[in-house]
Design a protein around this motif. Structure first.
Motif, PDB file in Angstrom:
ATOM      1  N   ALA A  71       7.801   1.288   7.261  1.00  0.00           N
ATOM      2  CA  ALA A  71       7.362   2.410   6.433  1.00  0.00           C
ATOM      3  C   ALA A  71       5.914   2.787   6.733  1.00  0.00           C
ATOM      4  O   ALA A  71       5.567   3.975   6.820  1.00  0.00           O
ATOM      5  CB  ALA A  71       7.525   2.071   4.954  1.00  0.00           C
ATOM      6  N   LYS A  72       5.068   1.787   6.904  1.00  0.00           N
ATOM      7  CA  LYS A  72       3.660   2.051   7.223  1.00  0.00           C
ATOM      8  C   LYS A  72       3.520   2.732   8.579  1.00  0.00           C
ATOM      9  O   LYS A  72       2.681   3.640   8.756  1.00  0.00           O
ATOM     10  CB  LYS A  72       2.866   0.746   7.211  1.00  0.00           C
ATOM     11  CG  LYS A  72       2.635   0.183   5.805  1.00  0.00           C
ATOM     12  CD  LYS A  72       1.857  -1.125   5.848  1.00  0.00           C
ATOM     13  CE  LYS A  72       1.582  -1.648   4.454  1.00  0.00           C
ATOM     14  NZ  LYS A  72       0.847  -2.942   4.463  1.00  0.00           N
ATOM     15  N   ALA A  73       4.329   2.315   9.541  1.00  0.00           N
ATOM     16  CA  ALA A  73       4.309   2.945  10.863  1.00  0.00           C
ATOM     17  C   ALA A  73       4.755   4.403  10.771  1.00  0.00           C
ATOM     18  O   ALA A  73       4.199   5.284  11.447  1.00  0.00           O
ATOM     19  CB  ALA A  73       5.215   2.176  11.825  1.00  0.00           C
ATOM     20  N   THR A  74       5.755   4.667   9.936  1.00  0.00           N
ATOM     21  CA  THR A  74       6.233   6.037   9.730  1.00  0.00           C
ATOM     22  C   THR A  74       5.127   6.899   9.132  1.00  0.00           C
ATOM     23  O   THR A  74       4.907   8.043   9.566  1.00  0.00           O
ATOM     24  CB  THR A  74       7.460   6.046   8.789  1.00  0.00           C
ATOM     25  OG1 THR A  74       8.532   5.340   9.419  1.00  0.00           O
ATOM     26  CG2 THR A  74       7.910   7.464   8.474  1.00  0.00           C
ATOM     27  N   LEU A  75       4.421   6.374   8.154  1.00  0.00           N
ATOM     28  CA  LEU A  75       3.328   7.113   7.529  1.00  0.00           C
ATOM     29  C   LEU A  75       2.244   7.473   8.552  1.00  0.00           C
ATOM     30  O   LEU A  75       1.762   8.613   8.588  1.00  0.00           O
ATOM     31  CB  LEU A  75       2.707   6.291   6.399  1.00  0.00           C
ATOM     32  CG  LEU A  75       3.550   6.125   5.135  1.00  0.00           C
ATOM     33  CD1 LEU A  75       2.915   5.099   4.199  1.00  0.00           C
ATOM     34  CD2 LEU A  75       3.706   7.453   4.415  1.00  0.00           C
ATOM     35  N   LEU A  76       1.897   6.523   9.365  1.00  0.00           N
ATOM     36  CA  LEU A  76       0.836   6.732  10.351  1.00  0.00           C
ATOM     37  C   LEU A  76       1.241   7.752  11.410  1.00  0.00           C
ATOM     38  O   LEU A  76       0.490   8.678  11.726  1.00  0.00           O
ATOM     39  CB  LEU A  76       0.489   5.390  11.015  1.00  0.00           C
ATOM     40  CG  LEU A  76      -0.684   5.402  12.000  1.00  0.00           C
ATOM     41  CD1 LEU A  76      -1.973   5.760  11.279  1.00  0.00           C
ATOM     42  CD2 LEU A  76      -0.810   4.053  12.691  1.00  0.00           C
ATOM     43  N   MET A  77       2.439   7.620  11.948  1.00  0.00           N
ATOM     44  CA  MET A  77       2.895   8.461  13.043  1.00  0.00           C
ATOM     45  C   MET A  77       3.236   9.878  12.591  1.00  0.00           C
ATOM     46  O   MET A  77       2.826  10.863  13.211  1.00  0.00           O
ATOM     47  CB  MET A  77       4.118   7.832  13.707  1.00  0.00           C
ATOM     48  CG  MET A  77       4.639   8.585  14.924  1.00  0.00           C
ATOM     49  SD  MET A  77       6.140   7.799  15.602  1.00  0.00           S
ATOM     50  CE  MET A  77       5.549   6.141  15.932  1.00  0.00           C
ATOM     51  N   GLN A  78       3.960   9.988  11.501  1.00  0.00           N
ATOM     52  CA  GLN A  78       4.479  11.299  11.136  1.00  0.00           C
ATOM     53  C   GLN A  78       3.446  12.197  10.456  1.00  0.00           C
ATOM     54  O   GLN A  78       3.568  13.420  10.478  1.00  0.00           O
ATOM     55  CB  GLN A  78       5.738  11.146  10.292  1.00  0.00           C
ATOM     56  CG  GLN A  78       6.870  10.494  11.081  1.00  0.00           C
ATOM     57  CD  GLN A  78       8.241  10.722  10.476  1.00  0.00           C
ATOM     58  OE1 GLN A  78       8.434  11.543   9.583  1.00  0.00           O
ATOM     59  NE2 GLN A  78       9.227   9.995  10.973  1.00  0.00           N
ATOM     60  N   LYS A  79       2.419  11.615   9.858  1.00  0.00           N
ATOM     61  CA  LYS A  79       1.340  12.441   9.315  1.00  0.00           C
ATOM     62  C   LYS A  79       0.663  13.238  10.426  1.00  0.00           C
ATOM     63  O   LYS A  79       0.373  14.426  10.275  1.00  0.00           O
ATOM     64  CB  LYS A  79       0.301  11.563   8.596  1.00  0.00           C
ATOM     65  CG  LYS A  79       0.703  11.140   7.195  1.00  0.00           C
ATOM     66  CD  LYS A  79      -0.374  10.282   6.546  1.00  0.00           C
ATOM     67  CE  LYS A  79       0.038   9.844   5.144  1.00  0.00           C
ATOM     68  NZ  LYS A  79      -0.976   8.963   4.531  1.00  0.00           N
ATOM     69  N   GLU A  80       0.412  12.582  11.549  1.00  0.00           N
ATOM     70  CA  GLU A  80      -0.231  13.255  12.687  1.00  0.00           C
ATOM     71  C   GLU A  80       0.685  14.323  13.264  1.00  0.00           C
ATOM     72  O   GLU A  80       0.237  15.422  13.613  1.00  0.00           O
ATOM     73  CB  GLU A  80      -0.582  12.198  13.748  1.00  0.00           C
ATOM     74  CG  GLU A  80      -1.407  12.719  14.920  1.00  0.00           C
ATOM     75  CD  GLU A  80      -0.535  13.261  16.060  1.00  0.00           C
ATOM     76  OE1 GLU A  80      -1.010  14.131  16.814  1.00  0.00           O
ATOM     77  OE2 GLU A  80       0.622  12.817  16.173  1.00  0.00           O
ATOM     78  N   GLU A  81       1.978  14.038  13.336  1.00  0.00           N
ATOM     79  CA  GLU A  81       2.922  15.017  13.880  1.00  0.00           C
ATOM     80  C   GLU A  81       3.070  16.217  12.951  1.00  0.00           C
ATOM     81  O   GLU A  81       3.219  17.356  13.431  1.00  0.00           O
ATOM     82  CB  GLU A  81       4.280  14.349  14.114  1.00  0.00           C
ATOM     83  CG  GLU A  81       4.278  13.380  15.280  1.00  0.00           C
ATOM     84  CD  GLU A  81       5.636  12.750  15.539  1.00  0.00           C
ATOM     85  OE1 GLU A  81       5.790  12.133  16.606  1.00  0.00           O
ATOM     86  OE2 GLU A  81       6.536  12.859  14.686  1.00  0.00           O
ATOM     87  N   ILE A  82       3.033  15.994  11.648  1.00  0.00           N
ATOM     88  CA  ILE A  82       3.124  17.108  10.700  1.00  0.00           C
ATOM     89  C   ILE A  82       1.988  18.098  10.923  1.00  0.00           C
ATOM     90  O   ILE A  82       2.201  19.318  10.927  1.00  0.00           O
ATOM     91  CB  ILE A  82       3.102  16.595   9.244  1.00  0.00           C
ATOM     92  CG1 ILE A  82       4.429  15.924   8.889  1.00  0.00           C
ATOM     93  CG2 ILE A  82       2.829  17.740   8.267  1.00  0.00           C
ATOM     94  CD1 ILE A  82       4.439  15.246   7.532  1.00  0.00           C
ATOM     95  N   ASP A  83       0.779  17.589  11.116  1.00  0.00           N
ATOM     96  CA  ASP A  83      -0.384  18.459  11.339  1.00  0.00           C
ATOM     97  C   ASP A  83      -0.175  19.337  12.575  1.00  0.00           C
ATOM     98  O   ASP A  83      -0.421  20.547  12.540  1.00  0.00           O
ATOM     99  CB  ASP A  83      -1.660  17.629  11.492  1.00  0.00           C
ATOM    100  CG  ASP A  83      -2.092  16.979  10.184  1.00  0.00           C
ATOM    101  OD1 ASP A  83      -1.664  17.469   9.120  1.00  0.00           O
ATOM    102  OD2 ASP A  83      -2.848  15.997  10.237  1.00  0.00           O
TER     103      ASP A  83
END
Length: 222
Positions: free
Chosen positions: A111-123
Motif C-alpha cells: 500500500a505504501k509503495a502504491t501511494l508513493l508511485m501513483q501520486k507522482e503518476e497522477i500529477d
C-alpha cells in the motif's frame, strides 16, 4: 383444623415456587437470546481491522462513480490520461485505508509503495489532460476504456468476510486488473509517445503488484 392449614400452606408454597422458577427460566432464556444476538452483531461488525463494514468496497464504488463523471473529449490520449488519473485516486484511497487500518506488514508495504508511485503518476497524467482538454474525437471509441471498470464492479464479491487486509488484497487486485485492461485498451489508439509509455509502465507495475496480492490471498484464504 391444623392439618388442613398445613396442607393449604404447602400448596401455596409449591405454587409460588413453581411461578418463581418459571419466571427465572423465562428470564434466563431471554438473557441467553439477547447474549447470542449481541455476540452475532459483534462477530458481524468486527473484522481484523475492527471495521463495521467493508470500507474498501465503499471506496471502490466511490471511485467508479467518480470515473463515470469524467468529461470525455473523444481524444484517446486526453481521455486515457484523465480516466487513469481518477482510477489512480481510487487506488490511493484504498491504499491509505490499508496503511491506517491494515494488520499485515506485507500488505501495508504494498500500500505504501502504491501511494508513493501513483501520486507522482497522477500529477503527470492530470497535467497532460489539462493541456489537452480542448481536444476532440470519437467519444464512442474512447468510452470503451470504461468497460474494464464496469467488468470489475460485476466481479466484486459483496460480502464482509475477513477484515481490512483481506478486503484490500481482494479488491485492490481487481482494481489493478481493471487498470491493466484499461491501459491495454488505450495503447492501440495512442498518439502521444509519453502517455503510451506511461500506459505500458502502468501495465508492468500493476501486474507485479497484482501477483503479490494474489499470492497473499492464496496463502491466507478464508
Amino acid at each position: 383444623m391444623k392439618k388442613r392449614n398445613y396442607k393449604y400452606a404447602a400448596v401455596l408454597f409449591l405454587s409460588g415456587a413453581s411461578c418463581l422458577f418459571s419466571a427465572c427460566g423465562q428470564n434466563s432464556d431471554k438473557t441467553s437470546t439477547t447474549s447470542q444476538e449481541e455476540q452475532t452483531m459483534a462477530d458481524h461488525n468486527m473484522g481484523d481491522g475492527g471495521a463495521s463494514s467493508n470500507k474498501m468496497m465503499d471506496l471502490m464504488h466511490e471511485n467508479m462513480t467518480d470515473m463515470q463523471k469524467v468529461q470525455m473529449t473523444g481524444d484517446p490520449d486526453h481521455d486515457f490520461a484523465l480516466l487513469m488519473a481518477v482510477h489512480h485516486e481510487g487506488a490511493l484511497t484504498m491504499a491509505q485505508e490499508q496503511v491506517d487500518a491494515g494488520k499485515d506488514t506485507a500488505l501495508v508495504n504494498i500500500a505504501k509503495a502504491t501511494l508513493l508511485m501513483q501520486k507522482e503518476e497522477i500529477d503527470r497524467l492530470q497535467k497532460f489532460a489539462d493541456a489537452q482538454k480542448n481536444s476532440t474525437g470519437d467519444t464512442a471509441k474512447t468510452m470503451r476504456m470504461m468497460a474494464p471498470m464496469k467488468d470489475m464492479m460485476t466481479q466484486m464479491n459483496h460480502n464482509t468476510k475477513g477484515g481490512t487486509d483481506h478486503h484490500f488484497a481482494t479488491l485492490m487486485s481487481l482494481h489493478h486488473q481493471s487498470g491493466i485492461d484499461m491501459a491495454k485498451a488505450y495503447i492501440p489508439m495512442a498518439k502521444s509517445v509519453e502517455i503510451k509509455a506511461m500506459a505500458q509502465k502502468i501495465i508492468n507495475d500493476q501486474q507485479k503488484e497484482k501477483q503479490l496480492l494474489d499470492n497473499w490471498l492464496k496463502q491466507n484464504n478464508l
